[in-house]
Design a protein around this motif. Sequence first.
Motif, PDB file in Angstrom:
ATOM      1  N   HIS A 287       0.827  -1.209   0.000  1.00  0.00           N
ATOM      2  CA  HIS A 287       0.000   0.000   0.000  1.00  0.00           C
ATOM      3  C   HIS A 287       0.868   1.269   0.000  1.00  0.00           C
ATOM      4  CE1 HIS A 287      -2.859   2.719   2.543  1.00  0.00           C
ATOM      5  NE2 HIS A 287      -2.809   3.106   1.284  1.00  0.00           N
ATOM      6  N   THR A 288       1.814   1.324   0.952  1.00  0.00           N
ATOM      7  CA  THR A 288       2.633   2.535   1.083  1.00  0.00           C
ATOM      8  C   THR A 288       3.605   2.698  -0.093  1.00  0.00           C
ATOM      9  OG1 THR A 288       4.142   1.274   2.513  1.00  0.00           O
ATOM     10  CG2 THR A 288       2.457   2.619   3.587  1.00  0.00           C
ATOM     11  N   SER A 289       4.101   1.572  -0.626  1.00  0.00           N
ATOM     12  CA  SER A 289       5.011   1.690  -1.771  1.00  0.00           C
ATOM     13  C   SER A 289       4.274   2.191  -3.012  1.00  0.00           C
ATOM     14  CB  SER A 289       5.674   0.346  -2.064  1.00  0.00           C
ATOM     15  OG  SER A 289       4.718  -0.626  -2.470  1.00  0.00           O
ATOM     16  N   LEU A 290       3.010   1.795  -3.185  1.00  0.00           N
ATOM     17  CA  LEU A 290       2.237   2.277  -4.322  1.00  0.00           C
ATOM     18  C   LEU A 290       1.853   3.741  -4.159  1.00  0.00           C
ATOM     19  CD1 LEU A 290      -0.095  -0.799  -4.946  1.00  0.00           C
ATOM     20  CD2 LEU A 290       1.794  -0.019  -6.381  1.00  0.00           C
ATOM     21  N   GLU A 291       1.610   4.171  -2.901  1.00  0.00           N
ATOM     22  CA  GLU A 291       1.288   5.584  -2.676  1.00  0.00           C
ATOM     23  C   GLU A 291       2.492   6.475  -2.966  1.00  0.00           C
ATOM     24  OE1 GLU A 291      -0.261   5.983   1.278  1.00  0.00           O
ATOM     25  OE2 GLU A 291      -2.320   6.012   0.505  1.00  0.00           O
ATOM     26  N   GLY A 292       3.713   5.939  -2.826  1.00  0.00           N
ATOM     27  CA  GLY A 292       4.912   6.731  -3.067  1.00  0.00           C
ATOM     28  C   GLY A 292       5.351   6.775  -4.513  1.00  0.00           C
TER      29      GLY A 292
END
Length: 350
Positions: A287-292
């Motif tokens: 989730h966080t890697s895709l948001e970045g």
Amino acid sequence: MVLLKLQFPLQRRVRLAQGLWLLSWLAVLAGAFTFSLGVYLKTELLRRAEVMDNTEIHVVPNILMLVGLVTMGINLFAGRVCQDSLDSARFPPWKPFLLPWYGLAWMVCVWLLSAVVLSYALQGHLEESLKVGLRNGIRFYRDTDVPGRCFQKETIDRLQMELRCCGNTNYRDWFEVQWISNRYLDFTSKEVKDRVRSNVDGRYLMDGVPFSCCNPGSPRPCLQNHLTDNTAHYNYEHQSEELNLYNRGCRQALVDYYMGLMNTIGPGILSVISVQISVLVSLRYLHTSLEGVDPENPEADSEGYILAKGVKETLMDVKTTVFKLLQFGQVEAGDEAEAGADGEKAATSS
């Protein structure tokens, strides 16, 4: 301070999504396994419901069945998110649901851990429940003609033969109750009259046990009656001889059986918790890697992390959010109460 930050190139994000998809389906199977354990334990407890005084221990299989179903649901959701995670058009609609998903996933882990703890913490309640239930079962053993107790004799006999036990604590428990129905006693017999008269309650007590207490592995024929009388049997010494009866009480046998089940279920549940935590951590990284990821360059490297801040700061933020929600609910309730009061005043004045 970002907690546990990792670099995620495009290839690594793809591998993470693929691995998480497989892991989520493993977690679905783990949820089905948990549900099955709950059903099995519930069935085993219901089998012995007639010799239990309360159903407090049933909270353990109830939790396992509920959490098993929830685990299957949330991990099916995680699998679907993985499928859409690398599509810039299909992933964003899932984002609002991810935060509640994290909360529910942690609650599942807590529930599973509580089920393991309760399975051991409730051992004392289980013993007390069996103590009272078996005592009543032995007392009503003779009531084969009483509605509601017709099968009590069959239940106790099957229990003693299956678990190779006798009585509540030991075989002497049968000496304290009249386990033979009056319909099978010859009250014209002097022996029967004497035994009934010698007891304050008018019960026919004897130093004997039902046939189901007999150990078929004994080298001599079963001795059921006159167990404390050394002269009643040939070559028999009550104090020193190993009786041809089951020496273990049924309460201890049942406690050992159920605790053995708990000891088997416990490691399985801990394995399910580890799988669920793996899914939770992996999805958080995805989730966080895709948001970045830079929208203009979706193939660029990105950073993934577990928490955007430190543990203490995150807990404070959660606490603040909860308080705001509670205050918002109180304000709404107050506004409704004031509106209702104003309406009453207007109606009174008119």
